[in-house]
Design an enzyme around this catalytic site. Sequence first.
Site, PDB file in Angstrom:
ATOM      1  CG  ASP A 121      -1.949  -1.274   1.476  1.00 48.38           C
ATOM      2  OD1 ASP A 121      -2.118  -1.026   0.302  1.00 48.38           O
ATOM      3  OD2 ASP A 121      -2.469  -1.512   2.319  1.00 48.38           O
ATOM      4  CG  ASP A 137      -6.775  -1.129  -1.635  1.00 49.46           C
ATOM      5  OD1 ASP A 137      -6.552  -2.731  -1.661  1.00 49.46           O
ATOM      6  OD2 ASP A 137      -5.377  -0.775  -0.885  1.00 49.46           O
TER       7      ASP A 137
END
Length: 162
Positions: A121, A137
């Site tokens: 991330d 995402d």
Amino acid sequence: MTKYKNFYTFISYFLLAAAGLLLDQVSKAWAVAALKPVRSVVVIDNILSLTYRENTGAAFSILEEHTEFLTVVTILVTVVISYIVISGKITNSIAEYSLVFVAIGGVGNCIDRISLGYVVDMFEFTFINFAIFNVADIYVTCGSALFVLIFLFTKGNVFRWK
């Protein structure tokens, strides 16, 4: 639907998936190379930072350390979405594409889980307490939100079950 429309639609899904996965994986490779050594870079002070994070869970680190379970669930959901889209069970082309985006995001994160044991991330909104996230995402969130909106505005007339 004609045979040609199905073929060209399938090709468009394939190209979209390839481009989406490429963008996701390149952005994660960049995050590993550029952000992992420094951990975080401020883009807009008190608003947005690029922060390297290894997430072993799902969104908001839910089910942290359950990578195998999340991998199996992601594969199953992606197979179901692929079947629904390819078999022509969706009556709205925007709804089809929204589900394709959900599948792309799922596959992008699944690639990380299988190859790394975690998901990379990098986007962090610092003006609120929000999860650090990645391109995959964004695909899942935007695709899901768009599908829900279409489902609501069509009063559920999105599926064709015969």
